[in-house]
Design a protein around this motif. Structure first.
Motif, mmCIF file in Angstrom:
data_model
loop_
_atom_site.group_PDB
_atom_site.id
_atom_site.type_symbol
_atom_site.label_atom_id
_atom_site.label_comp_id
_atom_site.label_asym_id
_atom_site.label_seq_id
_atom_site.Cartn_x
_atom_site.Cartn_y
_atom_site.Cartn_z
ATOM 1 N N PRO A 46 0.797 -1.237 0.000
ATOM 2 C CA PRO A 46 0.000 0.000 0.000
ATOM 3 C C PRO A 46 0.823 1.276 0.000
ATOM 4 C CG PRO A 46 -0.134 -1.119 2.136
ATOM 5 C CD PRO A 46 0.526 -2.067 1.196
ATOM 6 N N SER A 47 2.057 1.229 0.529
ATOM 7 C CA SER A 47 2.886 2.439 0.575
ATOM 8 C C SER A 47 3.858 2.529 -0.597
ATOM 9 C CB SER A 47 3.677 2.475 1.899
ATOM 10 O OG SER A 47 4.520 1.336 1.999
ATOM 11 N N PHE A 48 3.689 1.675 -1.591
ATOM 12 C CA PHE A 48 4.643 1.579 -2.702
ATOM 13 C C PHE A 48 4.956 2.940 -3.330
ATOM 14 C CE2 PHE A 48 5.221 1.170 -7.357
ATOM 15 C CZ PHE A 48 6.455 0.548 -7.365
ATOM 16 N N TYR A 49 3.943 3.768 -3.559
ATOM 17 C CA TYR A 49 4.146 5.045 -4.246
ATOM 18 C C TYR A 49 4.658 6.144 -3.309
ATOM 19 C CZ TYR A 49 1.592 2.938 -8.131
ATOM 20 O OH TYR A 49 1.202 2.113 -9.161
ATOM 21 N N LYS B 212 -15.939 12.758 -0.970
ATOM 22 C CA LYS B 212 -14.618 13.366 -1.098
ATOM 23 C C LYS B 212 -13.484 12.376 -0.811
ATOM 24 C CE LYS B 212 -16.043 18.105 -0.020
ATOM 25 N NZ LYS B 212 -15.880 19.253 0.899
ATOM 26 N N LEU B 213 -13.848 11.180 -0.324
ATOM 27 C CA LEU B 213 -12.832 10.198 0.071
ATOM 28 C C LEU B 213 -13.115 8.823 -0.544
ATOM 29 C CD1 LEU B 213 -12.751 11.148 3.876
ATOM 30 C CD2 LEU B 213 -11.079 11.846 2.145
ATOM 31 N N PRO B 214 -13.283 8.753 -1.861
ATOM 32 C CA PRO B 214 -13.670 7.480 -2.490
ATOM 33 C C PRO B 214 -12.655 6.356 -2.287
ATOM 34 C CG PRO B 214 -13.013 9.084 -4.157
ATOM 35 C CD PRO B 214 -13.132 9.836 -2.858
ATOM 36 N N SER B 215 -11.369 6.676 -2.326
ATOM 37 C CA SER B 215 -10.340 5.632 -2.176
ATOM 38 C C SER B 215 -10.386 5.011 -0.789
ATOM 39 C CB SER B 215 -8.942 6.208 -2.434
ATOM 40 O OG SER B 215 -8.851 6.759 -3.724
ATOM 41 N N TYR B 216 -10.625 5.854 0.204
ATOM 42 C CA TYR B 216 -10.648 5.352 1.586
ATOM 43 C C TYR B 216 -11.910 4.541 1.865
ATOM 44 C CZ TYR B 216 -6.771 8.586 1.986
ATOM 45 O OH TYR B 216 -5.581 9.232 1.784
ATOM 46 N N TYR B 217 -13.013 4.933 1.269
ATOM 47 C CA TYR B 217 -14.252 4.177 1.469
ATOM 48 C C TYR B 217 -14.230 2.848 0.707
ATOM 49 C CZ TYR B 217 -16.824 7.414 4.391
ATOM 50 O OH TYR B 217 -17.240 8.167 5.464
ATOM 51 N N SER B 218 -13.482 2.782 -0.384
ATOM 52 C CA SER B 218 -13.389 1.520 -1.133
ATOM 53 C C SER B 218 -12.265 0.633 -0.607
ATOM 54 C CB SER B 218 -13.139 1.812 -2.613
ATOM 55 O OG SER B 218 -11.827 2.329 -2.815
ATOM 56 N N GLY B 219 -11.293 1.241 0.084
ATOM 57 C CA GLY B 219 -10.135 0.489 0.555
ATOM 58 C C GLY B 219 -8.995 0.430 -0.443
ATOM 59 N N HIS B 220 -9.212 0.938 -1.663
ATOM 60 C CA HIS B 220 -8.156 0.943 -2.689
ATOM 61 C C HIS B 220 -7.301 2.209 -2.509
ATOM 62 C CE1 HIS B 220 -9.666 -2.520 -4.988
ATOM 63 N NE2 HIS B 220 -10.853 -2.117 -4.585
ATOM 64 N N ALA B 221 -6.520 2.208 -1.437
ATOM 65 C CA ALA B 221 -5.840 3.438 -1.020
ATOM 66 C C ALA B 221 -4.338 3.410 -1.270
ATOM 67 C CB ALA B 221 -6.118 3.686 0.469
ATOM 68 N N ARG C 113 -4.775 -4.948 6.589
ATOM 69 C CA ARG C 113 -5.927 -4.046 6.506
ATOM 70 C C ARG C 113 -6.158 -3.611 5.051
ATOM 71 N NH1 ARG C 113 -4.147 -3.437 11.658
ATOM 72 N NH2 ARG C 113 -5.620 -2.707 13.253
ATOM 73 N N TYR C 114 -5.059 -3.409 4.339
ATOM 74 C CA TYR C 114 -5.158 -3.043 2.928
ATOM 75 C C TYR C 114 -5.462 -4.259 2.048
ATOM 76 C CZ TYR C 114 -3.627 -2.037 -1.824
ATOM 77 O OH TYR C 114 -3.564 -1.944 -3.192
ATOM 78 N N TYR C 115 -4.663 -5.306 2.172
ATOM 79 C CA TYR C 115 -4.815 -6.460 1.280
ATOM 80 C C TYR C 115 -6.211 -7.076 1.382
ATOM 81 C CZ TYR C 115 0.260 -6.029 1.253
ATOM 82 O OH TYR C 115 1.534 -5.547 1.140
#
Length: 803
Positions: free
Chosen positions: A504-507, A669-678, A527-529
């Motif tokens: 998740p922190s790759f970038y 305003k937080l689509p990535s966080y609500y989908s988990g694709h963060a 939590r991410y995977y």
């Protein structure tokens, strides 16, 4: 204040003198008042007390001490009671060596698999890390000395660690990066806390009022002492105002003078200084009391056996195709790999222990019952390719029924002060593995490393045993697992992704210039995977056994969950049952599930036990950024009991009453966080999460260099001297690596290249002071002769005052 009367007898100068070290490892003493020095020593997994030639980086040898498994290893035991027992042994050795404060354990999160100090930290999960740390702290402090939990906080990279600014939203900070510290303080009752080198959201951690006062002192009610990491003080007066009592190491009185001036000028009230002195005195008096009694010599063998027990419970069996393990009697075994000859058993840097003894695999083969037909190193330890060694190893492997292949990461790849460049093990080891596979497919790999590695080669091994960094008795512990004398019971305390690009922190790892942005928010590790549906190689909590377990009969109450586990196999074994909780409401974004409890139990074949895991104050909470406190969302919660995060055996649902707090976010305003694709969040969305504009992350190439700029930034210096210094260091680093002096090259990067200019004064013990640093800065900023003259003038003053 407990020591009010004693403090009244002190002069202002004496009070200030107690706030920094006497030398590299000791605090100041005041003989006329009966105040003795304290000794602080590195020791997350053993005592590193240097008798002479003190240094922070583990260069000079220390007094022999038991080298226990590292935190990354013991975390795989999932056994807080075992950690507490190990802590007792550490405490005994601290008392024997007259160490007041043991600098450990470290509880920073494993945000990225490449963080160079991951071997010193427990887990990617704050609950697991906190519980294990609390156990260890209790054990250490039961012997009368103090444990020092570190590094507070959000210190998750080694590159530019003394100058990087960690940008993280408040909820993620609280839930992910502070929870382990909270458990260590509240449950472990740690007497000391070490502040980290980095800045946190714009302020150095030891000067950060929100972190040090609002959270640590006021919310957690911490009454102990905060000590800087070595050389980690920026503005000494600002640190003192935040409640950072002790600066280490000594600055030969320079910063003491700053404190005295600040009090006289009214910048800091003397009562604030008195509070800090009082807390330090309490630590000195309570820890030195244990040295007054007579103490026996440490039983080296007993402590070695304890190190072996910890290692045995922490070894993880990751693959066991065709039941190749445990090794069958009479099987002819070829032992291959340099790590079988010279064990890779600990990390490098300030936690480097001088072991009392050291088990080596080749020395224990006969007594283990393994029928060894010989040994070949197979590869060069530090990555150099050697075809001749591969050929000799293959010749031996052809004659064997089973190949035991010892592979992993070397000592200079995993080290304090440097992050790893990739997640791979060296190419020469992989070449060896492929060559061996062609002549003998019955390969059992024994992996030694302190952090996650990629395994594209895993289909070439039938068995995989991960020993992590298992301490001085690790070699014999691994042999006992291989032969079946010990049934492996360790489970991974971190996820193994298929490739580094999946993390998740790759970038956004590491931060290269001013700051590092934690754009993934709370989605680290499993939590991410789990939430994003990303496939992994080995999930969090995974580990095999030589037996099997069945889970049945879940019962969820208001305060706990109970269930039964039966050993359905033929071996006695220990199972780690894990409680995960997932909120079914979508009003507030969360990971799919989070670890909220665990239990490790021993079962004989056919035996059934009822396991009860209690709920606690962390089971259902989340941090609400609108109310600025912990809240509970009213919702249905899934109660999940698993053998790993991906192997859920039992589930039920409970409805939990909430605290009625307002929803803190606008989900649009937080689509990535609500989908988990963060894993690749935009700057705009990250700013919506933060609640403010993201600070500039790049250096200003046009400005003059200052105290908090690093030697690396001399490449942009205005003066030729600064640029020459940069290119000289860069060339020397390249040359040292070229000739195979990788440890020395690493040391250059760690102690020079990424060092802020103020660090020259903070780490030199008074040889260089801040006025001399002013002169050095003049030199690199284009005023060479004026700066050189200033340095010489200020140095003469230092020498004169010393006389």
């Amino acid at each position: 204040m407990k020591h009010k009367d004693l403090i009244r007898k002190m002069t202002l100068e004496e009070k200030a003198s107690l706030m920094s070290g006497k030398n590299f490892w000791q605090t100041q003493n005041i003989n006329r008042l009966g105040i003795n020095s304290m000794f602080l020593a590195d020791g997350p997994h053993g005592i590193r007390k240097q008798a002479a030639a003190a240094d922070h980086l583990g260069l000079n040898p220390s007094i022999p001490a038991t080298c226990f498994p590292t935190a990354a290893t013991i975390a795989n035991s999932w056994n807080a009671e075992l950690g507490e027992k190990m802590g007792e042994y550490l405490g005994e050795e601290a008392v024997a060596q007259k160490v007041n404060v043991l600098l450990g354990p470290g509880v920073n999160m494993k945000r990225s698999p490449l963080a160079g100090r991951n071997f010193e930290y427990f887990s990617e999960d704050p609950y697991l890390a906190g519980k294990l740390a609390a156990g260890m702290i209790k054990g250490i402090q039961s012997k009368g000395v103090a444990a020092c939990v570190k590094h507070f906080a959000a210190n998750n990279q080694e590159e530019r660690r003394m100058a990087i600014d960690t940008i993280v939203d408040e909820r993620t900070l609280r839930e992910i990066y502070l929870t382990a510290f909270e458990i260590a303080i509240k449950e472990g009752k740690a007497k000391t806390m070490m502040s980290s080198y980095n800045l946190l959201n714009g302020a150095y951690t030891n000067e950060n009022i929100h972190l040090m006062r609002d959270i640590l002192r006021d919310e957690w009610d911490f009454q102990g002492v905060v000590v800087t990491d070595w050389g980690g003080s920026n503005d000494r007066v600002a640190g003192l105002l935040a409640g950072n009592e002790l600066e280490m190491p000594s600055t030969s009185g320079e910063t003491n003078g700053e404190i005295v001036k600040a009090v006289k000028a009214g910048k800091i009230k003397e009562e604030v200084l008195d509070e800090c002195v009082d807390r330090l005195l309490e630590l000195i008096f309570t820890t030195e009391a244990v040295f007054e009694a007579e103490h026996k010599e440490i039983d080296v063998e007993k402590h070695h056996r304890m190190a072996q027990k910890v290692a045995e419970e922490s070894i993880v069996l990751l693959k066991n195709e065709d039941h190749i393990l445990p090794l069958k009697k009479g099987k002819r075994v070829a032992v291959i790999g340099d790590f079988a000859k010279e064990a890779r058993y600990q990390g490098a840097g300030s936690s480097n222990i001088n072991p009392t003894k050291l088990d080596r695999t080749l020395d224990f083969l006969d007594q283990s019952g393994i029928d060894s037909i010989g040994f070949e190193p197979g590869f060069e330890r530090y990555g150099k390719k050697n075809k001749k060694k591969i050929n000799k190893a293959c010749d031996l492997a052809k004659e064997a029924d089973v190949v035991l292949l010892y592979i992993g990461l070397d000592e200079v790849t995993e080290a304090e002060g440097l992050d790893r460049q990739n997640m791979k093990i060296p190419e020469n080891q992989i070449e060896l593995l492929h060559a061996l596979y062609k002549v003998n497919a019955n390969i059992v790999a024994v992996l030694s490393c302190g952090s996650v590695v990629e395994m594209p080669w895993i289909d070439k091994v039938k068995g995989l045993v991960h020993g992590y960094l298992s301490g001085q008795a690790g070699a014999s512990a691994i042999l006992r697992v291989l032969t079946g004398e010990v049934n492996p019971s360790g489970k991974l305390a971190e996820t193994y992704p298929i490739r580094y690009e999946d993390t998740p922190s790759f970038y956004h790892f590491p931060g290269k210039e001013i700051s590092v942005e934690y754009r993934e928010g709370p989605y680290i590790g499993y939590r991410y995977y789990d939430t994003a549906g990303v496939k992994v190689l080995f999930p969090f909590g995974y580990g095999l056994s030589y037996t099997t377990f069945e889970y049945t009969d879940i019962e969820v109450g208001n305060e706990s969950v109970a269930f039964k586990i039966t050993n359905t196999g033929n071996f006695a074994g220990m199972e780690i049952a894990q409680l995960y909780v997932g909120c079914k409401s979508k009003a507030i974004f969360r990971p799919k599930k989070e670890l909220k409890g665990f239990a490790k139990i021993l079962l004989q074949p056919g035996e059934t036990k009822t396991v009860t895991i209690p709920f606690d104050d962390k089971t259902f909470r989340y941090f609400n950024v609108k109310t600025n406190k912990w809240e509970i969302e009213q919702a249905d919660y899934e109660i999940l009991i698993g053998a790993s995060s991906a192997d859920i055996r039992l589930r039920d649902t409970i409805c939990v009453e909430g605290t009625g707090a307002p929803i803190p976010y606008d989900n649009e305003k937080l689509p990535s966080y609500y989908s988990g694709h963060a894993n690749n969040v935009s700057e705009e969305e990250f700013e919506n999460l933060l609640g403010y504009k993201v600070p500039e992350s790049k250096w200003d190439r046009t400005k003059r260099l200052g105290y908090n700029d690093t030697i690396a930034q001399c490449q942009y210096a205005r003066g030729a001297f600064g640029k020459l210094a940069f290119y000289s260091i860069s060339f020397t680093h390249w040359f040292l690596r070229k000739i195979g002096k990788r440890s020395t090259a690493n040391l250059m990067m760690m102690s020079i290249y990424h060092l802020p200019f103020r660090g020259i004064a903070r780490m030199s013990g008074g040889i260089v002071n801040m006025p001399m640093v002013d002169g050095i800065l003049m030199m690199v900023n284009g005023r060479f002769f004026k700066g050189a003259s200033h340095v010489l003038k200020e140095r003469k003053k230092v020498v004169k005052s010393a006389k």
